[in-house]
Design a protein around this motif. Structure first.
Motif, PDB file in Angstrom:
ATOM      1  N   CYS A  85       5.016  -9.542  -1.972  1.00 12.11           N
ATOM      2  CA  CYS A  85       6.473  -9.369  -1.872  1.00 12.11           C
ATOM      3  C   CYS A  85       6.932  -8.192  -2.722  1.00 12.11           C
ATOM      4  N   THR A  86       6.398  -8.118  -3.919  1.00 12.67           N
ATOM      5  CA  THR A  86       6.814  -7.078  -4.863  1.00 12.67           C
ATOM      6  C   THR A  86       6.414  -5.695  -4.382  1.00 12.67           C
ATOM      7  N   LEU A  87       5.182  -5.551  -3.872  1.00 16.60           N
ATOM      8  CA  LEU A  87       4.737  -4.242  -3.385  1.00 16.60           C
ATOM      9  C   LEU A  87       5.587  -3.777  -2.206  1.00 16.60           C
ATOM     10  N   SER A  88       5.830  -4.647  -1.245  1.00 16.72           N
ATOM     11  CA  SER A  88       6.600  -4.229  -0.064  1.00 16.72           C
ATOM     12  C   SER A  88       8.040  -3.906  -0.446  1.00 16.72           C
ATOM     13  N   TYR A 111       3.717   0.881  -9.445  1.00 17.13           N
ATOM     14  CA  TYR A 111       4.638  -0.138  -9.970  1.00 17.13           C
ATOM     15  C   TYR A 111       3.983  -1.516  -9.981  1.00 17.13           C
ATOM     16  N   ILE A 112       3.368  -1.922  -8.866  1.00 20.32           N
ATOM     17  CA  ILE A 112       2.782  -3.258  -8.814  1.00 20.32           C
ATOM     18  C   ILE A 112       1.573  -3.356  -9.739  1.00 20.32           C
ATOM     19  N   THR A 113       0.843  -2.265  -9.912  1.00 23.85           N
ATOM     20  CA  THR A 113      -0.297  -2.284 -10.835  1.00 23.85           C
ATOM     21  C   THR A 113       0.173  -2.558 -12.260  1.00 23.85           C
ATOM     22  N   THR A 114       1.243  -1.880 -12.681  1.00 29.08           N
ATOM     23  CA  THR A 114       1.799  -2.122 -14.015  1.00 29.08           C
ATOM     24  C   THR A 114       2.311  -3.553 -14.136  1.00 29.08           C
TER      25      THR A 114
END
Length: 267
Positions: free
Chosen positions: A209-212, A235-238
């Motif tokens: 959800c966060t990545l999309s 962003y999602i990696t962090t």
């Protein structure tokens, strides 16, 4: 300020769905809006119940937004019923937003089937042709293509198959592979690869959800597709690197780590 809409299900524990989407939008400096398609009873340990919102109420939510506010990007997440998918596609064809990101949410990490099996073909038929980009993970891509995916080569073949279903671009996420996490972007002509080292944490609730949502926000902000994917991946990696050990199960990612750090709230 750019205005971005999420059409998805609610997660009462705050780690995924509408709640994760709105947090992600805020972290990117865009104004977040929501159309709730379902209310779920879930937490870090699983999904325990789903109450779908009626077709008419979903239609009215979409209408209320588009009749009043300019929408710069739309992210579509959990849509579990045929009638839900149909009304969303009808309304989006009516209002014609330029940027639509489809995250084909089908199965939760705990194995709960969030997408009604009868709705799978409807999602492919109705929503993929509207999508600027679709963002399946490997289990979702396997459901969509009926293929077994265990290698980068198989990811490429699956991406081609999903592209043929109508999406203008395909971002196939490789987080379920055993090696480093490599996502593949396919635009119908060539592949682009986005790789990061695997992060040793169990707390990955809501990562899809966060990545999309991060991708939708970056596209709304005007970044070209490859740059938008790269920024969303960063962003999602962090967020995963600094994920939160909340609850007894799979904890959520940290949507506001960079902002909290700049504000001096964390070291």
């Amino acid at each position: 300020m750019k205005k971005v809409l999420t059409i998805a299900g609610s997660d009462c524990s705050g780690g995924a769905g509408i709640q994760a989407d709105l947090k992600t939008f805020s972290a990117h400096g865009v104004y977040g809006m929501s159309v709730i398609t379902a209310v779920t009873a879930q937490n870090t340990q699983g999904v325990f119940a789903v109450q779908d919102i009626s077709r008419d109420v979903i239609a009215k939510q979409i209408e209320a937004i588009f009749e009043d506010i300019e929408v710069d990007g739309v992210k579509i997440g959990m849509v579990s019923q045929v009638q839900t998918i149909e009304v969303i596609s009808e309304q989006l064809r009516r209002y014609k937003p330029q940027t639509i990101v489809v995250d084909p949410v089908m199965v939760s990490k705990s194995g709960y089937h969030l997408l009604n099996p009868e709705a799978e073909s409807t999602l492919i038929k109705e929503l993929l042709p509207l999508a600027m980009i679709v963002t399946p993970n490997i289990p979702e891509a396997e459901v969509m293509t009926k293929m077994s995916i265990n290698t980068l080569k198989q990811m490429e073949e699956a991406s081609k198959a999903i592209y043929q279903m109508g999406a203008k671009n395909v971002l196939l996420k490789g987080g379920h592979l055993e090696d480093d996490s490599t996502d593949i972007l396919y635009d119908g002509r060539e592949f682009s690869y986005f790789s990061t080292s695997r992060i040793a944490t169990k707390n990955t609730h809501g990562t899809g959800c966060t990545l999309s949502s991060a991708l939708t926000a970056n596209l709304a902000l005007g970044y070209h597709l490859n740059e938008a994917v790269s920024r969303a991946k960063e962003y999602i990696t962090t967020a995963i690197q600094h994920s939160l050990a909340i609850g007894k199960g799979v904890g959520p990612t940290h949507h506001f780590y960079e902002l909290y750090k700049k504000a001096g709230l964390i070291e």
